[in-house]
Design an enzyme around this catalytic site. Sequence first.
Site, PDB file in Angstrom:
ATOM      1  N   GLU A 158       5.005  -4.290  12.029  1.00 24.18           N
ATOM      2  CA  GLU A 158       4.097  -3.156  11.769  1.00 24.18           C
ATOM      3  C   GLU A 158       2.873  -3.737  11.079  1.00 24.18           C
ATOM      4  OE1 GLU A 158       4.574  -0.011  12.658  1.00 24.18           O
ATOM      5  OE2 GLU A 158       6.570  -0.353  13.473  1.00 24.18           O
ATOM      6  N   ASN A 190       0.779  -1.242   0.000  1.00 30.14           N
ATOM      7  CA  ASN A 190       0.000   0.000   0.000  1.00 30.14           C
ATOM      8  C   ASN A 190       0.808   1.290   0.000  1.00 30.14           C
ATOM      9  OD1 ASN A 190       0.493  -0.949   2.685  1.00 30.14           O
ATOM     10  ND2 ASN A 190      -0.839   0.668   3.424  1.00 30.14           N
ATOM     11  N   GLY A 236       2.932  -5.504   7.264  1.00 33.76           N
ATOM     12  CA  GLY A 236       1.910  -6.235   6.496  1.00 33.76           C
ATOM     13  C   GLY A 236       0.760  -6.625   7.409  1.00 33.76           C
ATOM     14  N   GLY A 237       0.036  -7.653   7.000  1.00 40.57           N
ATOM     15  CA  GLY A 237      -1.163  -8.051   7.736  1.00 40.57           C
ATOM     16  C   GLY A 237      -0.860  -8.888   8.978  1.00 40.57           C
ATOM     17  N   THR A 288      -0.086 -12.762   8.359  1.00 37.25           N
ATOM     18  CA  THR A 288       1.274 -13.019   7.862  1.00 37.25           C
ATOM     19  C   THR A 288       2.280 -12.727   8.972  1.00 37.25           C
ATOM     20  OG1 THR A 288       0.467 -12.057   5.785  1.00 37.25           O
ATOM     21  CG2 THR A 288       2.796 -12.610   5.884  1.00 37.25           C
ATOM     22  N   GLY A 289       2.048 -11.641   9.685  1.00 37.02           N
ATOM     23  CA  GLY A 289       2.966 -11.254  10.763  1.00 37.02           C
ATOM     24  C   GLY A 289       3.085 -12.343  11.818  1.00 37.02           C
ATOM     25  N   CYS A 303      -2.991   1.431   6.760  1.00 34.25           N
ATOM     26  CA  CYS A 303      -3.028   0.789   8.077  1.00 34.25           C
ATOM     27  C   CYS A 303      -3.623   1.703   9.144  1.00 34.25           C
ATOM     28  CB  CYS A 303      -1.630   0.335   8.486  1.00 34.25           C
ATOM     29  SG  CYS A 303      -0.427   1.654   8.470  1.00 34.25           S
TER      30      CYS A 303
HETATM   31  P1  NAP Z   1       0.513  -9.156   3.493  1.00 36.50           P
HETATM   32  O1  NAP Z   1      -0.352  -9.967   2.632  1.00 36.50           O
HETATM   33  O2  NAP Z   1       0.667  -9.530   4.910  1.00 36.50           O
HETATM   34  O3  NAP Z   1       1.935  -9.117   2.755  1.00 36.50           O
HETATM   35  C1  NAP Z   1       2.977  -8.319   3.229  1.00 36.50           C
HETATM   36  C2  NAP Z   1       4.293  -8.886   2.765  1.00 36.50           C
HETATM   37  O4  NAP Z   1       4.491 -10.184   3.349  1.00 36.50           O
HETATM   38  C3  NAP Z   1       4.383  -9.090   1.249  1.00 36.50           C
HETATM   39  O5  NAP Z   1       5.669  -8.768   0.802  1.00 36.50           O
HETATM   40  C4  NAP Z   1       4.123 -10.583   1.107  1.00 36.50           C
HETATM   41  O6  NAP Z   1       4.674 -11.158  -0.053  1.00 36.50           O
HETATM   42  C5  NAP Z   1       4.847 -11.090   2.329  1.00 36.50           C
HETATM   43  N1  NAP Z   1       4.460 -12.438   2.711  1.00 36.50           N
HETATM   44  C6  NAP Z   1       3.265 -13.043   2.572  1.00 36.50           C
HETATM   45  N2  NAP Z   1       3.310 -14.313   3.054  1.00 36.50           N
HETATM   46  C7  NAP Z   1       4.567 -14.503   3.487  1.00 36.50           C
HETATM   47  C8  NAP Z   1       5.239 -15.597   4.081  1.00 36.50           C
HETATM   48  N3  NAP Z   1       4.627 -16.737   4.350  1.00 36.50           N
HETATM   49  N4  NAP Z   1       6.540 -15.439   4.404  1.00 36.50           N
HETATM   50  C9  NAP Z   1       7.174 -14.278   4.172  1.00 36.50           C
HETATM   51  N5  NAP Z   1       6.588 -13.214   3.599  1.00 36.50           N
HETATM   52  C10 NAP Z   1       5.295 -13.321   3.274  1.00 36.50           C
HETATM   53  O7  NAP Z   1       0.038  -7.627   3.499  1.00 36.50           O
HETATM   54  P2  NAP Z   1      -0.439  -6.699   2.294  1.00 36.50           P
HETATM   55  O8  NAP Z   1      -1.778  -7.162   1.825  1.00 36.50           O
HETATM   56  O9  NAP Z   1       0.646  -6.525   1.302  1.00 36.50           O
HETATM   57  O10 NAP Z   1      -0.583  -5.317   3.070  1.00 36.50           O
HETATM   58  C11 NAP Z   1      -1.712  -4.971   3.790  1.00 36.50           C
HETATM   59  C12 NAP Z   1      -1.501  -5.110   5.271  1.00 36.50           C
HETATM   60  O11 NAP Z   1      -0.358  -4.383   5.688  1.00 36.50           O
HETATM   61  C13 NAP Z   1      -2.657  -4.522   6.046  1.00 36.50           C
HETATM   62  O12 NAP Z   1      -3.000  -5.368   7.108  1.00 36.50           O
HETATM   63  C14 NAP Z   1      -2.089  -3.216   6.570  1.00 36.50           C
HETATM   64  O13 NAP Z   1      -2.734  -2.698   7.702  1.00 36.50           O
HETATM   65  C15 NAP Z   1      -0.679  -3.591   6.830  1.00 36.50           C
HETATM   66  N6  NAP Z   1       0.166  -2.390   6.906  1.00 36.50           N
HETATM   67  C16 NAP Z   1       0.695  -2.009   8.116  1.00 36.50           C
HETATM   68  C17 NAP Z   1       1.439  -0.845   8.198  1.00 36.50           C
HETATM   69  C18 NAP Z   1       2.050  -0.376   9.495  1.00 36.50           C
HETATM   70  O14 NAP Z   1       3.008   0.382   9.422  1.00 36.50           O
HETATM   71  N7  NAP Z   1       1.553  -0.775  10.645  1.00 36.50           N
HETATM   72  C19 NAP Z   1       1.664  -0.097   7.051  1.00 36.50           C
HETATM   73  C20 NAP Z   1       1.118  -0.533   5.858  1.00 36.50           C
HETATM   74  C21 NAP Z   1       0.374  -1.683   5.786  1.00 36.50           C
HETATM   75  P3  NAP Z   1       3.746 -11.485  -1.322  1.00 36.50           P
HETATM   76  O15 NAP Z   1       3.275 -10.173  -1.805  1.00 36.50           O
HETATM   77  O16 NAP Z   1       4.667 -12.181  -2.226  1.00 36.50           O
HETATM   78  O17 NAP Z   1       2.626 -12.359  -0.838  1.00 36.50           O
END
Ligand code: NAP
Length: 483
Positions: A252, A156, A232-233, A236-237, A286
Amino acid sequence: MKTEVLSMKMFLAGEWISKEESIAVLNPQDDSFITSVPAASAEDMLIAIEQAKEGAQIAASMPVHQRISILNKAANYINENSEKYAETIALEGSKTILQARAEVKRCIQTLQISAEEARRIHGETIPFDQGEGSEDRLGYYYRFPIGIIAAITPFNDPLNLVAHKVGPAIASGNAIIVKPATVTPLSALLLAEAFEAAGLPPKVISVITGHGGEIGDILITHPAIRMVSFTGGLETGEKIAHKAGLKKISMELGSNSPVIILKDADLPGAVEATVSGAFYAVGQNCLGVQRVYIEQDIYDEFCSEFIVRVRQYRVGDKMLETTDMGPMISEKEAMRVEKWVNEAVDKGATLLIGGKREGAFYSPTVLTDVPADCTIAQQEIFGPVVLLYPVDDFSSAIEKSNDVDYGLQAGIFTRDIEKAFEAIEKMNVGGIMINDSSDYRIDGMPFGGVKGSGLGREGVKYAIQEMTEPKVVSFKLNYKKSM
Ligand code: NAP
């Protein structure tokens, strides 16, 4: 299309590498093909880690003035090419071109702040003589880099959120391997280009493109990686945190942020800020406003003003400067949001406006009367939907705000300073914005959440703390014995 050739290679320890296997990068607005990037294999990731071992030594031995110079040069490079960066963010992601330009500006600032903070990585002296028998000791601690950092980033904010890991890592003398979101890898590759142009020694940074599910485990579990910095989400976290083992983790994660509007608030200001906070970047933020608690006396007025403002929202081509909101990141995500809204409406929620999907586009949506057991009332929507709730009083607003598994940021609109202070004390979040929506942020403030919203803090200075360890030094001095 003004954007020139975009790199289709990934940046592996100073080399631009292509692979036979590739991943198509699509414009979510119409699924048109932008370019493709390599689908890295586990072996590629292992090579990146091996190279980063040397990179970490090089990074740690770089004098601070060199780190500062490289960070400032990278910031200047991005500034000189800012439109290319903005177009890339807007094309591959779902921000409008205006929002993408704002992200580029913030990325430049993040790198400039990193350059400034590089000179402020301090330790302190330790009064060893507080311990009996230690009267002859003098010493201090200083902070040293932890080594190799794995940075896993979301779609995002595909440039600035990467910069929030890369800038502090370089400022503090670490090597870093970035695994950007598969749907938005191009902005991260452009960040590597800026550091290459700035003269960052090869091997200090790699940007490896590929599916997290396939190449993530190597990065997360490898013993040479000393920190996993993830944005990320929650799901995943949690998986990553379980696998990481004995290394630092910074998480985060997401949220479903609350904003409280009390009856003494500046109503037009509150409406403007919460509408923008709910729908900025199509609600894929987020910090985005998801739940708004409004004191009963002003509830009807707030709702009608809110809807007036939402009606003015221009949804359409994200590359046009007149557009307020473009598509979501994918049709699949828009369908998920549609499903959650429909579930709420089926259970009795009232749809005040929106609720329409066309491909990846989902219209700005406002719901009221949402039953507490709906998915949308508890989970992070991460889409252009906001829930408005009337509340009897201030305490009930605080209680409802806290009654979720997340706690990133919150907002409260009031002119009553006592209530503002009470909210600051009682709201269970990482940041609270008085007379602002939950999505207010600058890049130099500590940023992060509690509960399901994460662990640790970013915001350059605070990320540097996480990316360094204190090393204690004690001198035993014989001359002190005779005193
Ligand atoms: P996501 O699906 O959790 O993916 C984030 C990252 O993790 C991507 O690079 C993804 O790679 C990677 N990933 C997925 N599965 C993995 C695994 N098993 N092992 C290692 N890496 C893996 O999140 P998103 O949909 O991109 O982003 C949205 C989320 O991010 C929302 O929940 C949002 O609130 C959160 N966010 C938080 C902040 C903050 O600062 N607190 C800021 C921005 C966004 P792939 O793309 O290859 O799957």
